[in-house]
Enzyme design. Structure first.
Site, PDB file in Angstrom:
ATOM      1  N   HIS A 153       0.829  -1.222   0.000  1.00  7.72           N
ATOM      2  CA  HIS A 153       0.000   0.000   0.000  1.00  7.72           C
ATOM      3  C   HIS A 153       0.864   1.273   0.000  1.00  7.72           C
ATOM      4  O   HIS A 153       0.494   2.278   0.609  1.00  7.72           O
ATOM      5  CB  HIS A 153      -0.946   0.028   1.203  1.00  7.72           C
ATOM      6  CG  HIS A 153      -1.971  -1.070   1.195  1.00  7.72           C
ATOM      7  ND1 HIS A 153      -3.230  -0.913   0.679  1.00  7.72           N
ATOM      8  CD2 HIS A 153      -1.914  -2.347   1.638  1.00  7.72           C
ATOM      9  CE1 HIS A 153      -3.912  -2.039   0.817  1.00  7.72           C
ATOM     10  NE2 HIS A 153      -3.132  -2.927   1.391  1.00  7.72           N
TER      11      HIS A 153
ATOM     12  N   ASN B 260     -10.410  -2.739   2.432  1.00  5.22           N
ATOM     13  CA  ASN B 260     -10.088  -2.734   0.999  1.00  5.22           C
ATOM     14  C   ASN B 260     -11.354  -2.474   0.189  1.00  5.22           C
ATOM     15  O   ASN B 260     -12.458  -2.466   0.737  1.00  5.22           O
ATOM     16  CB  ASN B 260      -9.518  -4.097   0.579  1.00  5.22           C
ATOM     17  CG  ASN B 260      -8.038  -4.253   0.932  1.00  5.22           C
ATOM     18  OD1 ASN B 260      -7.347  -3.270   1.205  1.00  5.22           O
ATOM     19  ND2 ASN B 260      -7.568  -5.479   0.909  1.00  5.22           N
TER      20      ASN B 260
END
Ligand code: HDE
Length: 706
Positions: free
Chosen positions: A77, A150
């Site tokens: 990420h 997510n």
């Protein structure tokens, strides 16, 4: 001394941040020690051409700081964008939880949200085919609560033990560090082909969910099952959802690849601009609640993160709204330094025993020790709780807090016994008392062994164009795999989902598929040595299709959509104005695109300002195109970029509108009248088409070489 550490009901976040924010406007420059600087252009030298002197502490301070400006990027990420906002509860969940921000509808809880891709480095493209992170930090008066989710509701693996393997496989290959921000390579598919539990997630990752049109147009999911606990100590299970008010939309894969070159900051820019323009992105918070007594009522295990709870079985109740309304002042200080952790809890919420979640509870704080250089990262303004912190943690790198007194231990008498512990009734956190009576084993529950039923459910719930996109994505990705055995293993595995899917991908790869479904196993050997114990099973799902899994239902809104108007000299100014007026009234954005930045001379002698040019922008950056008519259209025929622009809009199934007389221009393109193409039609019809987002049915019929 006050007994409670919290300042109940008071939101201190903005003033806290303001205390740490500097603004150089109208201020003199000084060094980090506060010394006013007289010359920031020249170093101290022996004579005008002489050597630079080591004595120059101002130069050394500046360069030393510069040398240390970077911190390690996130291991996953790394690429992301963040924004501030608020969360407002619309329906109290008091029946299920005692968490203040989920029970008190009068509160506005400040939040910071960071969206991200997973695999790419910090400078990689926004448009990679990838899962998107959707991490929300709620600065509640009971402490920070992080919902680190997510945009896909399931995950690749079931156990934290496999996370480093998954990430090593998807990251650029270890010998040459290729490819960047892409799963289309050998190591990823090698791993996946040996991990049948990833099948459901692969269906999502190969669908258009993995190439969102905007962060503002994607769903968010907490993924794991969590627990809510009410003030009577009664618990239930919960899954968290974020539903975007603008609907869920994606781009085409060909488009995503082109955007990656034309504007790799596409999502970052989109989020930033929307907030600057006052088009504040919004999501509704949804919860699926399952009473404790129903824990085992489903054909899947609630603790298995490769499973959803279909909305048809447990409806999503909408209970609040998240609004992002302020861009960060400084990317590094806020978006780069923010740290989220699923272990950041408030009373009223607790974990479940999902083995993926359990591993995450360790990882997030641990990784910050490398990234932020020590254990005091919670003191960085963006990470600070709105409450003042009182505990006996001391010292460490970059300690910002000045703790008074002698006592830094409990129990103490020297400090009057402070800080006191809070009783549960005072808001002190207590873990949910769960009864566990089990043997300590390294293994996996048999209830986790169905790897295909929900992959099938997902695939069956897609419309034909969505299924085609999954076939195309798998064909693309696997065609980039060099080792034939991996490709074959993957198409064999796909027979477990759908024979037509497997056949179609195999055809693209020049492979055969087996006549019957192929068994797959990850080769793990359970403690008793019998590998059969881990052989995947198939169970009969409670439902065959779930409408919520398809993205086909659009709400018709054109708010914040970006419409390109192609014009050249001779355009009909009145009709361009009409389009502009009607589109902006519905919240859309109009960009006038001309052959150069010089204003265009309209047919009536007026001039029209050009926003962007055919040579500095691209069709893939727009949601729809309108071609001005009259002489303008004839003049655009001299612009090959204009023809390419319109062909590409057609190929990517976007709405195309023309004004009268633009037919001559369209004759030189591949555009044909049909769904989403309004030739000589009204502005209203065109804008209605824009609200459809995409006309994927066009793609099934005609391919255009653009
Ligand atoms: Fe993460 N994950 N993760 N993850 N994750 C990180 O934490 C990890 C997982 C998610 O914008 C890291 O601060 C493990 C699932 C988001 O800053 C790291 C496992 C989900 C973000 C980490 C998972 C997520 C991260 C890297 C399996 C969806 C970005 C930097 C056991 C529910 C947060 C950091 C941000 C970031 C570990 C699986 C979401 C290394 C070990 C499942 C949105 O700690």
């Amino acid at each position: 001394m006050k007994r409670t550490a919290s300042s109940k009901g008071k939101n201190q976040k903005s003033s806290d941040l303001a205390k740490f924010t500097t603004d150089a406007t109208d201020n003199l420059m000084n060094t980090d020690q506060g010394l006013l600087i007289n010359d920031d252009h020249n170093s101290l030298k022996a004579g005008g051409r002489g050597a630079t002197l080591l004595e120059d502490f101002i130069l050394r301070e500046k360069i030393t700081h510069f040398d240390h400006e970077r911190i390690p990027e996130r291991i996953v990420h790394a690429r992301g964008s963040g924004a501030h906002g608020i969360f407002k509860l619309t329906r109290s969940l008091r029946q299920f939880t005692k968490a203040g921000f989920l029970t008190d509808t009068s509160r506005e809880t400040p939040v910071f949200v960071r969206f991200s891709t997973v695999a790419g480095s910090r400078g990689s493209t926004d448009l990679a085919r990838d899962v998107r992170g959707f991490a929300v930090k709620f600065y509640t008066t009971e402490g920070n609560y992080d919902l680190v989710g997510n945009n896909i509701p399931v995950f690749f693996i079931q156990d934290a033990m496999k996370f480093p393997d998954l990430i090593h496989a998807v990251k650029p290959e270890q010998d040459n560090e290729i490819p960047q921000a892409a799963s289309a390579h050998d190591t990823f598919w090698d791993f996946i082909s040996l991990m049948p539990e990833s099948t459901h997630m692969i269906m999502w990752a190969m669908s258009d969910r993995a190439i969102p049109r905007s962060y503002r147009m994607m769903e968010g999911f907490g993924v794991h099952t969590f627990r809510l606990i009410n003030d009577k100590g009664v618990a239930c299970f919960v899954k968290f959802h974020w539903k975007p008010v603008l609907g869920v939309h994606s781009v085409a894969w060909d488009e995503a690849q082109k955007i990656s070159g034309k504007d790799p900051d596409f999502h970052r820019r989109d989020l930033w601009e929307a907030i600057e323009e006052g088009n504040f992105p919004e999501w509704e918070l949804g919860v699926q609640i399952v009473p404790e007594k129903d824990e085992h009522k489903f054909e899947f295990d609630l603790l298995d993160p490769t499973k959803i709870i279909p909305e048809e079985l447990v409806p999503v109740q909408l209970v609040g709204k998240l609004t992002l309304n302020r861009n960060p002042d400084n990317f590094f200080a806020e978006t780069e330094q923010v740290m989220f952790s699923p272990a950041h809890l408030v009373p009223g919420i607790d974990f479940s025993n999902d083995p993926l979640l359990q591993g995450r509870l360790f990882s997030y704080t641990d990784t910050q020790l490398s990234r932020l250089g020590g254990p005091n990262f919670h003191q960085i303004p963006i990470n600070r709780s709105v409450n003042q912190i009182y505990n006996n943690q001391r010292d460490g790198h970059m300690q910002m807090q000045i703790n008074k007194g002698k006592a830094s231990y409990t129990p103490n008498s020297i400090g009057g016994g402070c800080p006191y512990m809070a009783k549960a009734a005072e808001g002190g956190f207590t873990s949910y008392t769960e009864r566990i009576d089990a043997e300590k084993i390294r293994g996996r529950s048999k209830s986790f062994l169905d790897h295909f039923s929900q992959a099938i459910l997902f695939y069956k719930s897609q419309t034909p164009p969505e299924q085609q996109h999954i076939k195309d994505a798998l064909s693309f990705e696997l065609s980039k795999v060099n080792i034939p055995d991996i490709r074959q293993r993957m198409v064999n595995n796909l027979t477990n989902v759908d024979m037509d899917l497997a056949r179609s991908v195999a055809a693209k790869l020049g492979l055969e598929i087996p006549k019957k479904v192929m068994p797959v196993t990850n080769g793990a050997i359970p403690a008793d040595g019998n590998p059969k114990d881990y052989t995947p099973v198939k169970v009969k799902p409670a439902i065959e299709k779930s409408a919520a899994l398809s993205m086909a239902n659009v709400n018709g809104s054109i708010a914040t959509r970006c419409i390109a108007v192609l014009i050249a000299d001779g355009a009909d100014a009145a009709s361009v104005e009409e389009l502009k007026k009607k589109a902006t009234a519905k919240g859309a954005k109009i960009k006038i695109i001309g052959p150069s930045l010089a204003p265009v001379k309209a047919a009536d002698g007026k001039t029209l300002t050009v926003d962007e040019t055919l040579f500095n922008t691209a069709s893939v950056l727009f949601d729809a195109v309108f071609i001005a008519g009259g002489k303008s259209a004839a003049n655009l025929l001299n612009e090959p970029d204009a023809i390419h622009f319109v062909n590409e809009q057609f190929r990517h199934c976007k709405a195309i509108g023309t004004e009268k007389d633009a037919g001559t221009f369209l004759d030189q393109t591949y555009v044909k009248e049909g769904p989403g193409v309004s030739i000589n039609n009204t502005v209203d019809k065109f804008l209605k088409d824009v609200g459809r987002h995409r006309f994927w049915e066009r793609e099934m019929e005609r391919k255009v070489p653009a």
